[in-house]
Design an enzyme around this catalytic site. Structure first.
Site, PDB file in Angstrom:
ATOM      1  N   ASP A  98       0.829  -1.203   0.000  1.00 36.19           N
ATOM      2  CA  ASP A  98       0.000   0.000   0.000  1.00 36.19           C
ATOM      3  C   ASP A  98       0.870   1.262   0.000  1.00 36.19           C
ATOM      4  O   ASP A  98       1.831   1.357   0.767  1.00 36.19           O
ATOM      5  CB  ASP A  98      -0.879  -0.019   1.265  1.00 36.19           C
ATOM      6  CG  ASP A  98      -1.848   1.133   1.301  1.00 36.19           C
ATOM      7  OD1 ASP A  98      -2.783   1.125   0.505  1.00 36.19           O
ATOM      8  OD2 ASP A  98      -1.649   2.060   2.119  1.00 36.19           O
ATOM      9  N   GLU A 117       1.773  -0.769  -5.000  1.00 37.15           N
ATOM     10  CA  GLU A 117       0.793   0.260  -5.377  1.00 37.15           C
ATOM     11  C   GLU A 117       1.611   1.512  -5.694  1.00 37.15           C
ATOM     12  O   GLU A 117       1.900   2.324  -4.821  1.00 37.15           O
ATOM     13  CB  GLU A 117      -0.189   0.537  -4.244  1.00 37.15           C
ATOM     14  CG  GLU A 117      -1.361   1.348  -4.758  1.00 37.15           C
ATOM     15  CD  GLU A 117      -2.078   2.144  -3.690  1.00 37.15           C
ATOM     16  OE1 GLU A 117      -3.198   2.593  -3.952  1.00 37.15           O
ATOM     17  OE2 GLU A 117      -1.533   2.362  -2.594  1.00 37.15           O
TER      18      GLU A 117
HETATM   19  C1  NOJ Z   1      -4.372   2.966  -0.901  1.00 37.19           C
HETATM   20  C2  NOJ Z   1      -5.564   2.130  -0.593  1.00 37.19           C
HETATM   21  O1  NOJ Z   1      -5.904   1.377  -1.729  1.00 37.19           O
HETATM   22  C3  NOJ Z   1      -6.660   3.078  -0.169  1.00 37.19           C
HETATM   23  O2  NOJ Z   1      -7.884   2.408  -0.050  1.00 37.19           O
HETATM   24  C4  NOJ Z   1      -6.242   3.733   1.123  1.00 37.19           C
HETATM   25  O3  NOJ Z   1      -7.209   4.692   1.491  1.00 37.19           O
HETATM   26  C5  NOJ Z   1      -4.896   4.444   0.977  1.00 37.19           C
HETATM   27  N1  NOJ Z   1      -3.923   3.643   0.285  1.00 37.19           N
HETATM   28  C6  NOJ Z   1      -4.315   4.768   2.315  1.00 37.19           C
HETATM   29  O4  NOJ Z   1      -3.831   3.611   2.943  1.00 37.19           O
END
Ligand code: NOJ
Length: 587
Positions: free
Chosen positions: A244, A306
Site C-alpha cells: 500500500d 501500489e
Molecule cells: C491505498 C488504498 O488502496 C486506499 O484504499 C487507502 O485509502 C490508501 N492507500 C491509504 O492507505
C-alpha cells in the site's frame, strides 16, 4: 501520490452513444467453447506462478458475511473458495484484515500481527490459507508500511512525550508559528497533511487521514519492526504482499514546500505538486531490502507495488535495476485511459510488451479505490459489450491479470445519494464534489435473494446495489450469454492455451483506428493465437498478413468469440460485428 478518482465522463460516453446499436444489454450470444489445448512447453515451466496468475481482489467487508452482522468476514471468504476455484482464480489479495478502528476501512492498522475480530480469528485465517491451498489458490496480504492507525501502540507511545524512545518512529515537526503547520503539504484526503498535537506542541505528518500518522522510514527501527511483520505473515504461508502507498514512504528531508499549481482540488485546497512527498529515491533502498526478505522464503513470494507513476520510465524503476524490487507494480491500471480508444490501448499494450525490460506487466481495471469499469468505460448503451472487451484485453494479453470482486458480474458503481449515507472518509470530507469510494465497495451479489446472498442481517454495512436481482452469480451462472460466463471462458482459455499463456504479444494492423488486433505468437511449435476486437459500434472487416512473423497459415480456427462468426475464417477476411471480440488459432 494522489488518488484521483475518475468518475464516468459523459463526453466519452457520447461518442459511442451516437453510433447505432441495440440498447444496453447485459446478454450477448453465448461464447463458443475454448478449443482443445496443446501441451505446455517445458521451457516455460520454470516461470514463477505469479507470471500467469489471475489475482482476484477480495474486499473482505463486502464479499461474504458468515455470521449475520452485515459485514463480510474470513469464514465467508472460505465458504466462497469453491466459487473462486471454479472461475479459475490463482490468488486472492485481501485488503487489510488487521485490527483497526476502521477510519479508512482497515488501512489504519492498530496491530499488524492479529486479525480484526470483526473478520474472525487467527485460527480462521490459518484455515482460510489452508483451504485456499487445497484449491491451488494463494493468499496475498495488504501491507500498509507508510502509516499506522493513531491507535497503534507505537503512535500512542510516540505522541506521549518528545523524549519517548518511539518519538522518532513518526514524522514530528515544529510549526512555522502558532497554528501554522510546518509547510504546505496536503493530505490525499483533503487539507493540511499536518495535525497539531497539543500535548507535545508539535505537528505530525499524515499523507492520508488524520488518524493515519506516517511512519518515519529514516529510522532503522521502523524498518526492523515492519520487516518482522513481513516475516510473521510469510511464516503463516501467505504468498506475498500488495504494498500500500509504497511510493510515499519518504519525505523531503528539508521539509520544503510543494510547488503551488494553478486551480483548486475537489476539497477546495490549492493544487500542489508532489515532488517533496512522493516517489523519493530512498524507497528503492527499502524495496530492495524487502525483496531480500521475501526471497529468503521458498515458493516465489510476490510483491505487488501500489505505485502509480507518471510514465513508463518511472514504472521501470519500480522493478529494480536487477529485477530485485517489485515483481508487479500496479501502474498499468491507471495507464489505461478511461475510454475505449483503440490507439491508447494499443500503445499501452505495446509498451508493456516492449519497454519493460523483460519485467512482467500487471493489468487491472478495477479496484476498491476507483469507480467500477462498467461505469468508467460504459457509454450507457453498450456497457455489457464494453465489459466483454475489457475482460478480453485483461486475459488475452501477456500480463498478469488482476480483477476485483463482482467485476465478473458487471457490478455497477452505486454512489451514495446523500452525505449522511457516506461511509468513506474521502466522501465525508469531499462531499459533494468527491462522493468517495463506497460506490465500488457494495456487497458482492451472489443470489437474487435477501441482501443478494451476501448476509442474513437486516442491514448491511453498505447497501446492496439495486440491480442485484438480475446481476448475481446464481442468475448469471444459468445464462450462457452472461458476462460471468464470458469471464469463465476467457480465464479457462488463458490457462489452457500455451500461446495465450506464454506467447509473445505482437500488435497487428497498427494504424487501424477501429479494431485492436494482436498476435500471441507461440514460442514453441504450436499454433499462435489471433485476437481482434472491434472497438466501435459499426461492423468492420479486417485482414492480416502474418508471413513476416514467420507464420505461414492462412486461416483462423475460432476459439472464443461473443458473436456468431464461423468456426473457421480466412485470415484475409474477418468480418467483425459491432463491439465484438474474436479469438482464434492461426492454422
Ligand atoms: C491505498 C488504498 O488502496 C486506499 O484504499 C487507502 O485509502 C490508501 N492507500 C491509504 O492507505
Amino acid at each position: 501520490m494522489k488518488y484521483t478518482v475518475v468518475r464516468p465522463l459523459l463526453a466519452g460516453a457520447m461518442l459511442l452513444c451516437m453510433a447505432s446499436f441495440s440498447g444496453c444489454k447485459r446478454s450477448r450470444p453465448a461464447p463458443s467453447k475454448p478449443g482443445n489445448s496443446t501441451a505446455v512447453t517445458s521451457a516455460s515451466h520454470s516461470d514463477p506462478w505469479w507470471k500467469h496468475a489471475i489475482i482476484y481482489e477480495v474486499y473482505p467487508r463486502s464479499f461474504q458475511d458468515s455470521n449475520g452482522d452485515g459485514v463480510g468476514d474470513l469464514n465467508g471468504i472460505a465458504d466462497r473458495l469453491d466459487y473462486l476455484q471454479k472461475i479459475g482464480v490463482n490468488a486472492i489479495w485481501l485488503t487489510p484484515i488487521y485490527p483497526s478502528p476502521q477510519h479508512d476501512f482497515g488501512y489504519d492498522i492498530s496491530n499488524y500481527e492479529a486479525i480484526d475480530p470483526m473478520y474472525g480469528t487467527m485460527q480462521q485465517f490459518d484455515r482460510l490459507v489452508a483451504e485456499a491451498k487445497k484449491r491451488n489458490i494463494r493468499v496475498i496480504m495488504d501491507l500498509v508500511m507508510n502509516h499506522t492507525s493513531d491507535r497503534h501502540p507505537w503512535f500512542q507511545e510516540s505522541r506521549s512525550s518528545r523524549h519517548n524512545p518511539k518519538r522518532n518512529w513518526y514524522v514530528w515537526r515544529d510549526g512555522k508559528g502558532p497554528g501554522i503547520p510546518p509547510n504546505n503539504w496536503q493530505s490525499d484526503f483533503g487539507h493540511s497533511a499536518w495535525t497539531y498535537d497539543a500535548k507535545t506542541k508539535q505537528w505530525y505528518y499524515h499523507k492520508f487521514e488524520v488518524q493515519q500518522p506516517d511512519l518515519n522510514w529514516n529510522n532503522p527501527d521502523v524498518q526492523k519492526a515492519m520487516f518482522n511483520v513481513v516475516r510473521f505473515w510469510l511464516d503463516r504461508g501467505v504468498a506475498g504482499f500488495r504494498l500500500d502507498a509504497v511510493t510515499c514512504l519518504f519525505e523531503d528531508p528539508q521539509f520544503r514546500d510543494e510547488k503551488v499549481l494553478p486551480g483548486k482540488n475537489e476539497y477546495g485546497d490549492p493544487n500542489i505538486g508532489e515532488e517533496m512527498t512522493n516517489n523519493l529515491p530512498q524507497i528503492h533502498v527499502v524495496l530492495r531490502a524487502l525483496r531480500k526478505v521475501t526471497d529468503g522464503y521458498p515458493g516465489n513470494r510476490v510483491l505487488i507495488g501500489e505505485t502509480y507513476l507518471p510514465n513508463i520510465q518511472e514504472l521501470l524503476k519500480m522493478y529494480g535495476k536487477n529485477h530485485d524490487e517489485n515483481q508487479l507494480p500496479m501502474d498499468l491500471q491507471v495507464g489505461f485511459i478511461d475510454k475505449l480508444n483503440v490507439n491508447a490501448f494499443r500503445q499501452k499494450i505495446n509498451e508493456a510488451e516492449t519497454e519493460l525490460d523483460g519485467n512482467q506487466p500487471l493489468f487491472v481495471f478495477d479496484n476498491h479505490d476507483r469507480p467500477r469499469s462498467w461505469d468508467r468505460y460504459g457509454d450507457g448503451l453498450h456497457n455489457a459489450a464494453i465489459a466483454r472487451i475489457l475482460a478480453a484485453i485483461l486475459f488475452t494479453t501477456r500480463s498478469t491479470a488482476m480483477m476485483y470482486y463482482g467485476e465478473e458480474l458487471g457490478m455497477v458503481t452505486t454512489t451514495p445519494k446523500t452525505k449522511a449515507e457516506v461511509q468513506d472518509p474521502w466522501g465525508k470530507s469531499g462531499w459533494p464534489k468527491e462522493k468517495g469510494r463506497d460506490g465500488e465497495r457494495t456487497p458482492m451479489q451472489w443470489t437474487p435473494g435477501k441482501n443478494a446472498g451476501f448476509s442474513t442481517a437486516n442491514k448491511t454495512w453498505l447497501p446492496v446495489a439495486p440491480d442485484y436481482k438480475t446481476v448475481n452469480v446464481e442468475v448469471e451462472s444459468r445464462d450462457p450469454r452472461s458476462l460471468y460466463q464470458w469471464y469463465k471462458a476467457l480465464i479457462a482459455i488463458r490457462h489452457e492455451n500455451p500461446a495465450l499463456r506464454y506467447g509473445d504479444n505482437i500488435m497487428l494492423n497498427t494504424s487501424d483506428p477501429n479494431v485492436l488486433s494482436y498476435l500471441r505468437k507461440n514460442r514453441g511449435s504450436g499454433p499462435s493465437v489471433l485476437v481482434a476486437i472491434n472497438f466501435t459500434a459499426q461492423p468492420h472487416t479486417v485482414s492480416f498478413q502474418l508471413k513476416s512473423f514467420g507464420i505461414a497459415g492462412t486461416k483462423v480456427k475460432t476459439l472464443l468469440q461473443d458473436s456468431s462468426i464461423a468456426a473457421s475464417v480466412p485470415l484475409d477476411h474477418l468480418e467483425l460485428p459491432p463491439l465484438t471480440v474474436y479469438i482464434g488459432e492461426v492454422q
